[in-house]
Design a protein around this motif. Structure first.
Motif, PDB file in Angstrom:
ATOM      1  N   CYS A   1      18.923  36.843 -70.247  1.00  0.00           N
ATOM      2  CA  CYS A   1      20.061  37.347 -71.024  1.00  0.00           C
ATOM      3  C   CYS A   1      19.663  37.740 -72.439  1.00  0.00           C
TER       4      CYS A   1
ATOM      5  N   VAL B   1      23.323  40.194 -57.007  1.00  0.00           N
ATOM      6  CA  VAL B   1      22.813  40.211 -58.378  1.00  0.00           C
ATOM      7  C   VAL B   1      23.905  39.779 -59.350  1.00  0.00           C
ATOM      8  N   GLU B   2      25.090  40.322 -59.207  1.00  0.00           N
ATOM      9  CA  GLU B   2      26.176  39.992 -60.132  1.00  0.00           C
ATOM     10  C   GLU B   2      26.565  38.519 -60.062  1.00  0.00           C
TER      11      GLU B   2
ATOM     12  N   ARG C   1      24.013  44.527 -55.024  1.00  0.00           N
ATOM     13  CA  ARG C   1      24.734  44.406 -56.300  1.00  0.00           C
ATOM     14  C   ARG C   1      25.606  43.149 -56.363  1.00  0.00           C
TER      15      ARG C   1
ATOM     16  N   ALA D   1      21.178  42.680 -72.236  1.00  0.00           N
ATOM     17  CA  ALA D   1      21.636  41.865 -71.118  1.00  0.00           C
ATOM     18  C   ALA D   1      22.607  40.780 -71.556  1.00  0.00           C
TER      19      ALA D   1
ATOM     20  N   ARG E   1      21.528  47.054 -67.239  1.00  0.00           N
ATOM     21  CA  ARG E   1      21.057  45.990 -68.140  1.00  0.00           C
ATOM     22  C   ARG E   1      20.603  44.712 -67.417  1.00  0.00           C
ATOM     23  N   TYR E   2      20.536  44.719 -66.099  1.00  0.00           N
ATOM     24  CA  TYR E   2      19.974  43.585 -65.375  1.00  0.00           C
ATOM     25  C   TYR E   2      18.459  43.772 -65.365  1.00  0.00           C
ATOM     26  N   TYR E   3      17.778  43.190 -66.355  1.00  0.00           N
ATOM     27  CA  TYR E   3      16.358  43.459 -66.556  1.00  0.00           C
ATOM     28  C   TYR E   3      15.427  42.595 -65.704  1.00  0.00           C
TER      29      TYR E   3
ATOM     30  N   LEU F   1      14.653  41.764 -62.586  1.00  0.00           N
ATOM     31  CA  LEU F   1      14.765  42.108 -61.170  1.00  0.00           C
ATOM     32  C   LEU F   1      13.383  42.463 -60.635  1.00  0.00           C
TER      33      LEU F   1
ATOM     34  N   TYR G   1      22.469  36.467 -60.940  1.00  0.00           N
ATOM     35  CA  TYR G   1      21.614  36.788 -62.089  1.00  0.00           C
ATOM     36  C   TYR G   1      21.854  35.744 -63.173  1.00  0.00           C
TER      37      TYR G   1
ATOM     38  N   CYS H   1      25.850  35.947 -68.607  1.00  0.00           N
ATOM     39  CA  CYS H   1      25.076  35.632 -69.812  1.00  0.00           C
ATOM     40  C   CYS H   1      25.934  35.050 -70.921  1.00  0.00           C
TER      41      CYS H   1
ATOM     42  N   LEU I   1      26.105  40.878 -70.095  1.00  0.00           N
ATOM     43  CA  LEU I   1      26.348  40.754 -68.663  1.00  0.00           C
ATOM     44  C   LEU I   1      27.243  39.563 -68.365  1.00  0.00           C
TER      45      LEU I   1
END
Length: 100
Positions: free
Chosen positions: A90, A74-75, A71, A94, A35-37, A39, A78, A100, A97
């Motif tokens: 978000c 990103v975590e 990862r 997303a 769900r990390y859109y 990118l 993001y 978000c 996440l």
């Protein structure tokens, strides 16, 4: 890059081997499935290292490709809280996440 304003994370590459490029893209695709859109993986021949990660307010450069760093970056970054528009990353699924 405008995507950064919207909370995206970008993987920058420079002259990677086919196998390295595929490994980076595969890792980004796996994270996208979570769900990390927002990118992107972008070739940048002006980069002074072979691989880097960026988000609004953060840059991590790597002297070699190590997909295990993608990862966690990103975590952490993001939908960066350092940009007022980070929440745009978000939308939809997303929203669930961590940032978000």
């Amino acid at each position: 890059m405008h995507l950064l304003e919207h909370g995206a994370v970008i993987g920058w590459t420079n002259n990677l081997s086919t196998a390295e490029q595929k490994a980076v893209e595969d890792e980004f695709n796996a994270i996208f499935q979570d769900r990390y859109y927002q990118l992107a993986v972008v070739e940048n021949p002006d980069l002074d290292v072979p691989f880097a990660l960026s988000a609004w307010g953060a840059l991590q450069t790597c002297k070699k490709v190590d997909t295990s760093v993608i990862r966690p970056f990103v975590e952490e970054w993001y939908a960066s809280p350092k940009t007022a528009e980070g929440g745009l990353a978000c939308q939809g699924d997303a929203r669930t996440l961590p940032n978000c």
